[in-house]
Design a protein around this motif. Structure first.
Motif, mmCIF file in Angstrom:
data_model
loop_
_atom_site.group_PDB
_atom_site.id
_atom_site.type_symbol
_atom_site.label_atom_id
_atom_site.label_comp_id
_atom_site.label_asym_id
_atom_site.label_seq_id
_atom_site.Cartn_x
_atom_site.Cartn_y
_atom_site.Cartn_z
ATOM 1 N N LYS A 1 0.833 -1.212 0.000
ATOM 2 C CA LYS A 1 0.000 0.000 0.000
ATOM 3 C C LYS A 1 0.861 1.252 0.000
ATOM 4 C CE LYS A 1 -3.309 2.422 2.916
ATOM 5 N NZ LYS A 1 -2.425 3.510 3.274
ATOM 6 N N THR A 2 1.868 1.277 0.855
ATOM 7 C CA THR A 2 2.739 2.441 0.949
ATOM 8 C C THR A 2 3.533 2.637 -0.335
ATOM 9 O OG1 THR A 2 2.922 2.144 3.331
ATOM 10 C CG2 THR A 2 4.610 3.496 2.274
ATOM 11 N N GLY A 3 4.101 1.563 -0.848
ATOM 12 C CA GLY A 3 4.904 1.670 -2.053
ATOM 13 C C GLY A 3 4.095 2.044 -3.274
ATOM 14 N N LEU A 4 2.952 1.407 -3.435
ATOM 15 C CA LEU A 4 2.157 1.655 -4.634
ATOM 16 C C LEU A 4 1.420 2.991 -4.582
ATOM 17 C CD1 LEU A 4 0.882 -1.952 -5.272
ATOM 18 C CD2 LEU A 4 2.703 -0.718 -6.462
ATOM 19 N N SER A 5 1.161 3.499 -3.394
ATOM 20 C CA SER A 5 0.547 4.831 -3.318
ATOM 21 C C SER A 5 1.555 5.902 -3.716
ATOM 22 C CB SER A 5 0.001 5.099 -1.916
ATOM 23 O OG SER A 5 1.050 5.174 -0.979
ATOM 24 N N ALA A 6 2.836 5.574 -3.716
ATOM 25 C CA ALA A 6 3.871 6.522 -4.132
ATOM 26 C C ALA A 6 4.132 6.463 -5.637
ATOM 27 C CB ALA A 6 5.166 6.246 -3.380
ATOM 28 N N HIS A 7 3.507 5.522 -6.327
ATOM 29 C CA HIS A 7 3.681 5.421 -7.781
ATOM 30 C C HIS A 7 3.057 6.642 -8.440
ATOM 31 C CE1 HIS A 7 3.484 3.776 -11.856
ATOM 32 N NE2 HIS A 7 4.374 2.883 -11.446
ATOM 33 N N SER A 8 3.723 7.185 -9.443
ATOM 34 C CA SER A 8 3.268 8.436 -10.057
ATOM 35 C C SER A 8 1.987 8.270 -10.872
ATOM 36 C CB SER A 8 4.368 9.024 -10.939
ATOM 37 O OG SER A 8 4.604 8.182 -12.043
ATOM 38 N N GLU A 9 1.729 7.092 -11.394
ATOM 39 C CA GLU A 9 0.539 6.864 -12.214
ATOM 40 C C GLU A 9 -0.421 5.955 -11.464
ATOM 41 O OE1 GLU A 9 1.819 5.303 -15.948
ATOM 42 O OE2 GLU A 9 3.344 6.847 -16.184
ATOM 43 N N GLN A 10 -1.435 6.536 -10.871
ATOM 44 C CA GLN A 10 -2.432 5.753 -10.151
ATOM 45 C C GLN A 10 -3.518 5.321 -11.125
ATOM 46 O OE1 GLN A 10 -2.249 4.903 -6.796
ATOM 47 N NE2 GLN A 10 -0.191 5.739 -7.019
ATOM 48 N N GLY A 11 -3.702 4.036 -11.233
ATOM 49 C CA GLY A 11 -4.710 3.516 -12.148
ATOM 50 C C GLY A 11 -4.940 2.045 -11.878
ATOM 51 N N PRO A 12 -5.641 1.388 -12.787
ATOM 52 C CA PRO A 12 -5.942 -0.022 -12.563
ATOM 53 C C PRO A 12 -4.696 -0.897 -12.523
ATOM 54 C CG PRO A 12 -6.784 0.716 -14.697
ATOM 55 C CD PRO A 12 -6.241 1.905 -14.005
ATOM 56 N N GLY A 13 -3.629 -0.475 -13.165
ATOM 57 C CA GLY A 13 -2.395 -1.261 -13.135
ATOM 58 C C GLY A 13 -1.804 -1.342 -11.744
ATOM 59 N N VAL A 14 -1.923 -0.258 -10.986
ATOM 60 C CA VAL A 14 -1.412 -0.244 -9.610
ATOM 61 C C VAL A 14 -2.236 -1.196 -8.745
ATOM 62 C CG1 VAL A 14 -1.076 1.207 -7.581
ATOM 63 C CG2 VAL A 14 -0.444 2.060 -9.820
ATOM 64 N N GLY A 15 -3.535 -1.211 -8.959
ATOM 65 C CA GLY A 15 -4.398 -2.148 -8.225
ATOM 66 C C GLY A 15 -4.058 -3.590 -8.538
ATOM 67 N N ALA A 16 -3.753 -3.861 -9.796
ATOM 68 C CA ALA A 16 -3.375 -5.216 -10.189
ATOM 69 C C ALA A 16 -2.053 -5.625 -9.550
ATOM 70 C CB ALA A 16 -3.276 -5.311 -11.705
ATOM 71 N N VAL A 17 -1.135 -4.681 -9.447
ATOM 72 C CA VAL A 17 0.147 -4.971 -8.798
ATOM 73 C C VAL A 17 -0.072 -5.267 -7.316
ATOM 74 C CG1 VAL A 17 2.407 -4.005 -8.177
ATOM 75 C CG2 VAL A 17 1.499 -3.650 -10.465
ATOM 76 N N TYR A 18 -0.980 -4.533 -6.674
ATOM 77 C CA TYR A 18 -1.296 -4.781 -5.258
ATOM 78 C C TYR A 18 -1.867 -6.189 -5.078
ATOM 79 C CZ TYR A 18 -3.566 -4.682 -0.755
ATOM 80 O OH TYR A 18 -3.960 -5.009 0.516
ATOM 81 N N ILE A 19 -2.814 -6.558 -5.923
ATOM 82 C CA ILE A 19 -3.417 -7.892 -5.836
ATOM 83 C C ILE A 19 -2.364 -8.958 -6.095
ATOM 84 C CG2 ILE A 19 -5.072 -9.460 -6.945
ATOM 85 C CD1 ILE A 19 -6.881 -6.977 -7.317
ATOM 86 N N SER A 20 -1.503 -8.721 -7.070
ATOM 87 C CA SER A 20 -0.423 -9.657 -7.367
ATOM 88 C C SER A 20 0.508 -9.813 -6.172
ATOM 89 C CB SER A 20 0.357 -9.167 -8.591
ATOM 90 O OG SER A 20 1.521 -9.911 -8.778
ATOM 91 N N GLY A 21 0.863 -8.706 -5.537
ATOM 92 C CA GLY A 21 1.766 -8.761 -4.392
ATOM 93 C C GLY A 21 1.149 -9.464 -3.204
ATOM 94 N N THR A 22 -0.121 -9.187 -2.947
ATOM 95 C CA THR A 22 -0.806 -9.846 -1.837
ATOM 96 C C THR A 22 -0.926 -11.343 -2.086
ATOM 97 O OG1 THR A 22 -2.067 -7.812 -1.460
ATOM 98 C CG2 THR A 22 -2.901 -9.820 -0.432
ATOM 99 N N THR A 23 -1.254 -11.700 -3.316
ATOM 100 C CA THR A 23 -1.349 -13.118 -3.676
ATOM 101 C C THR A 23 -0.002 -13.805 -3.531
ATOM 102 O OG1 THR A 23 -3.125 -12.587 -5.228
ATOM 103 C CG2 THR A 23 -2.019 -14.714 -5.510
ATOM 104 N N LYS A 24 1.053 -13.163 -4.004
ATOM 105 C CA LYS A 24 2.391 -13.747 -3.874
ATOM 106 C C LYS A 24 2.772 -13.911 -2.404
ATOM 107 C CE LYS A 24 4.568 -12.343 -8.195
ATOM 108 N NZ LYS A 24 3.369 -11.988 -8.932
ATOM 109 N N ALA A 25 2.456 -12.936 -1.581
ATOM 110 C CA ALA A 25 2.787 -13.026 -0.158
ATOM 111 C C ALA A 25 2.084 -14.224 0.480
ATOM 112 C CB ALA A 25 2.413 -11.733 0.560
ATOM 113 N N ILE A 26 0.814 -14.404 0.190
ATOM 114 C CA ILE A 26 0.069 -15.526 0.769
ATOM 115 C C ILE A 26 0.600 -16.846 0.238
ATOM 116 C CG2 ILE A 26 -2.211 -16.638 0.846
ATOM 117 C CD1 ILE A 26 -3.374 -13.752 0.985
ATOM 118 N N LEU A 27 0.898 -16.910 -1.052
ATOM 119 C CA LEU A 27 1.447 -18.144 -1.618
ATOM 120 C C LEU A 27 2.814 -18.474 -1.020
ATOM 121 C CD1 LEU A 27 0.419 -17.837 -5.377
ATOM 122 C CD2 LEU A 27 -0.498 -19.393 -3.655
#
Length: 127
Positions: free
Chosen positions: A88-114
């Motif tokens: 959340k902290t890292g991706l909120s600092a990304h300069s382009e906020q859009g659906p791609g950032v949300g997908a990266v968050y979901i990907s990161g959360t999924t990877k963490a759980i896996l």
């Protein structure tokens, strides 16, 4: 080895690793706030940082200076919360906020759980 106080043994755990990771990502995010946004590529690859951080937390199971009682539960709780906060902290600092950032968050959360599941299985079958 000298006797380490019990409170210090609890302090030197997965929470400290995730706090350190969050502080690093927070500082990178502050540096990425102004153009030229040179950390955007790194922030986009933030989900791949989950594996090394989680590996460090699981290595605590072999550390004699860390309190071992309930450590696997602490690793899971700190892993889920830490991954959320770091992403959340890292991706909120990304300069382009859009659906791609949300997908990266979901990907990161999924990877963490896996990775939590994978490393837990490895720990229970290897040790």
């Amino acid at each position: 080895m000298t006797h380490i106080p019990i409170m210090l043994r609890y302090f030197l755990g997965p929470e400290l690793i995730w706090l350190t990771a969050w502080l690093i990502v927070y500082q990178i995010g502050k540096q990425n706030a102004a153009p030229p946004h040179r950390f955007n590529p790194w922030l986009e690859n933030l989900p791949w940082v989950m594996a090394p951080i989680l590996l460090l937390t699981f290595l605590l199971l072999r550390a004699p200076f860390v309190e071992q009682s309930g450590l696997i539960i602490r690793i899971w709780i700190a892993g889920i919360l830490g991954a959320h906060l770091v992403l959340k902290t890292g991706l909120s600092a990304h300069s382009e906020q859009g659906p791609g950032v949300g997908a990266v968050y979901i990907s990161g959360t999924t990877k963490a759980i896996l990775f939590l599941i994978l490393f837990t299985i490895i720990v229970y079958f290897r040790f």
